[in-house]
Design a protein around this motif. Sequence first.
Motif, mmCIF file in Angstrom:
data_model
loop_
_atom_site.group_PDB
_atom_site.id
_atom_site.type_symbol
_atom_site.label_atom_id
_atom_site.label_comp_id
_atom_site.label_asym_id
_atom_site.label_seq_id
_atom_site.Cartn_x
_atom_site.Cartn_y
_atom_site.Cartn_z
ATOM 1 N N ALA A 5 0.868 -1.232 -0.039
ATOM 2 C CA ALA A 5 -0.113 -0.239 -0.242
ATOM 3 C C ALA A 5 0.855 1.303 0.054
ATOM 4 C CB ALA A 5 -0.975 0.062 1.111
ATOM 5 N N LEU A 6 0.332 2.309 -0.392
ATOM 6 C CA LEU A 6 0.805 3.647 -0.275
ATOM 7 C C LEU A 6 0.131 4.466 0.556
ATOM 8 C CD1 LEU A 6 1.431 4.433 -4.061
ATOM 9 C CD2 LEU A 6 3.196 3.702 -2.614
ATOM 10 N N LEU A 7 0.688 5.389 1.480
ATOM 11 C CA LEU A 7 0.218 6.193 2.383
ATOM 12 C C LEU A 7 0.230 7.623 2.006
ATOM 13 C CD1 LEU A 7 1.351 4.717 5.843
ATOM 14 C CD2 LEU A 7 -0.560 3.890 4.475
ATOM 15 N N ASP A 8 -0.839 8.454 1.980
ATOM 16 C CA ASP A 8 -1.016 9.706 1.821
ATOM 17 C C ASP A 8 -1.031 10.336 2.927
ATOM 18 O OD1 ASP A 8 -1.606 12.330 0.744
ATOM 19 O OD2 ASP A 8 -3.560 11.761 0.179
ATOM 20 N N VAL A 9 0.018 11.051 3.234
ATOM 21 C CA VAL A 9 0.346 11.986 4.530
ATOM 22 C C VAL A 9 0.070 13.380 4.229
ATOM 23 C CG1 VAL A 9 1.548 10.127 5.680
ATOM 24 C CG2 VAL A 9 2.699 11.723 4.378
ATOM 25 N N GLY A 10 -0.401 13.789 3.035
ATOM 26 C CA GLY A 10 -0.507 15.157 2.795
ATOM 27 C C GLY A 10 0.697 15.957 2.338
ATOM 28 N N ILE A 11 1.902 15.102 1.984
ATOM 29 C CA ILE A 11 3.177 15.735 1.316
ATOM 30 C C ILE A 11 3.466 15.292 0.291
ATOM 31 C CG2 ILE A 11 5.605 16.203 1.692
ATOM 32 C CD1 ILE A 11 5.150 16.045 4.881
ATOM 33 N N ASP A 12 3.421 15.918 -0.833
ATOM 34 C CA ASP A 12 3.529 15.250 -2.199
ATOM 35 C C ASP A 12 2.451 14.486 -2.596
ATOM 36 O OD1 ASP A 12 5.548 16.744 -3.141
ATOM 37 O OD2 ASP A 12 7.112 15.431 -3.001
ATOM 38 N N PHE A 13 2.536 13.267 -3.156
ATOM 39 C CA PHE A 13 1.773 12.295 -3.735
ATOM 40 C C PHE A 13 1.256 11.220 -2.464
ATOM 41 C CE2 PHE A 13 0.185 8.548 -6.041
ATOM 42 C CZ PHE A 13 -1.124 8.875 -6.161
ATOM 43 N N ALA A 14 2.049 10.245 -2.464
ATOM 44 C CA ALA A 14 1.894 9.036 -1.650
ATOM 45 C C ALA A 14 3.339 8.356 -1.502
ATOM 46 C CB ALA A 14 0.663 7.891 -2.008
ATOM 47 N N TRP A 15 3.445 7.736 -0.476
ATOM 48 C CA TRP A 15 4.725 7.271 -0.047
ATOM 49 C C TRP A 15 4.458 5.603 0.453
ATOM 50 C CZ3 TRP A 15 8.342 10.147 -1.502
ATOM 51 C CH2 TRP A 15 7.910 11.504 -1.387
ATOM 52 N N CYS A 16 5.427 4.705 0.118
ATOM 53 C CA CYS A 16 5.600 3.484 0.309
ATOM 54 C C CYS A 16 5.416 3.171 1.995
ATOM 55 C CB CYS A 16 6.757 2.917 0.001
ATOM 56 S SG CYS A 16 7.170 1.189 0.563
ATOM 57 N N GLN A 17 4.276 2.222 2.233
ATOM 58 C CA GLN A 17 4.162 2.120 3.767
ATOM 59 C C GLN A 17 5.383 1.690 4.512
ATOM 60 O OE1 GLN A 17 1.143 -0.595 3.937
ATOM 61 N NE2 GLN A 17 2.401 -2.403 3.897
ATOM 62 N N SER A 18 6.371 1.093 3.824
ATOM 63 C CA SER A 18 7.680 0.698 4.485
ATOM 64 C C SER A 18 8.565 1.938 5.169
ATOM 65 C CB SER A 18 8.511 -0.051 3.664
ATOM 66 O OG SER A 18 8.921 0.664 2.466
ATOM 67 N N ARG A 19 8.093 3.061 4.821
ATOM 68 C CA ARG A 19 8.836 4.318 5.289
ATOM 69 C C ARG A 19 8.230 4.683 6.850
ATOM 70 N NH1 ARG A 19 12.023 7.080 1.933
ATOM 71 N NH2 ARG A 19 11.769 6.657 -0.285
ATOM 72 N N PHE A 20 7.114 3.917 7.322
ATOM 73 C CA PHE A 20 6.487 4.551 8.399
ATOM 74 C C PHE A 20 6.161 3.107 9.261
ATOM 75 C CE2 PHE A 20 4.942 7.001 4.769
ATOM 76 C CZ PHE A 20 5.524 8.304 5.313
ATOM 77 N N ARG A 21 5.897 3.654 10.569
ATOM 78 C CA ARG A 21 5.584 2.724 11.586
ATOM 79 C C ARG A 21 4.231 3.094 12.255
ATOM 80 N NH1 ARG A 21 8.192 0.399 8.781
ATOM 81 N NH2 ARG A 21 10.116 -0.848 9.183
ATOM 82 N N LEU A 22 3.475 2.323 12.170
ATOM 83 C CA LEU A 22 2.229 2.913 13.009
ATOM 84 C C LEU A 22 2.451 3.199 14.603
ATOM 85 C CD1 LEU A 22 -0.844 3.324 12.962
ATOM 86 C CD2 LEU A 22 -1.257 0.786 13.554
#
Length: 91
Positions: A51-68
């Motif tokens: 999945a890609l996460l939209d965090v409001g910066i640019d378009f969307a980012w690979c979810q592997s960049r984030f931890r819940l």
Amino acid sequence: MSDAVGPGDLVLCVNAAPNHVTGRPVPLQAGETYRVMGVMEFACPCGRSDALLDVGIDFAWCQSRFRLLPKPKAQAKTRRVSAPKETETVR
């Protein structure tokens, strides 16, 4: 992780490495928290996420960049109640 992450959740950026598709630097900051605006099902070319996460910066980012981040638990707070003092009138 995509089924656990939803809009409104807080995520921590753990990987601010250059974009693994284009090689360009990313505007994300490692150690910063972001609020998820949307989750898009997408098999990322890196093979580490679905999945890609939209965090409001640019378009969307690979979810592997984030931890819940865990959701904060409600805490009971004791409140001070102010009551008027009773006074006696002396005659």
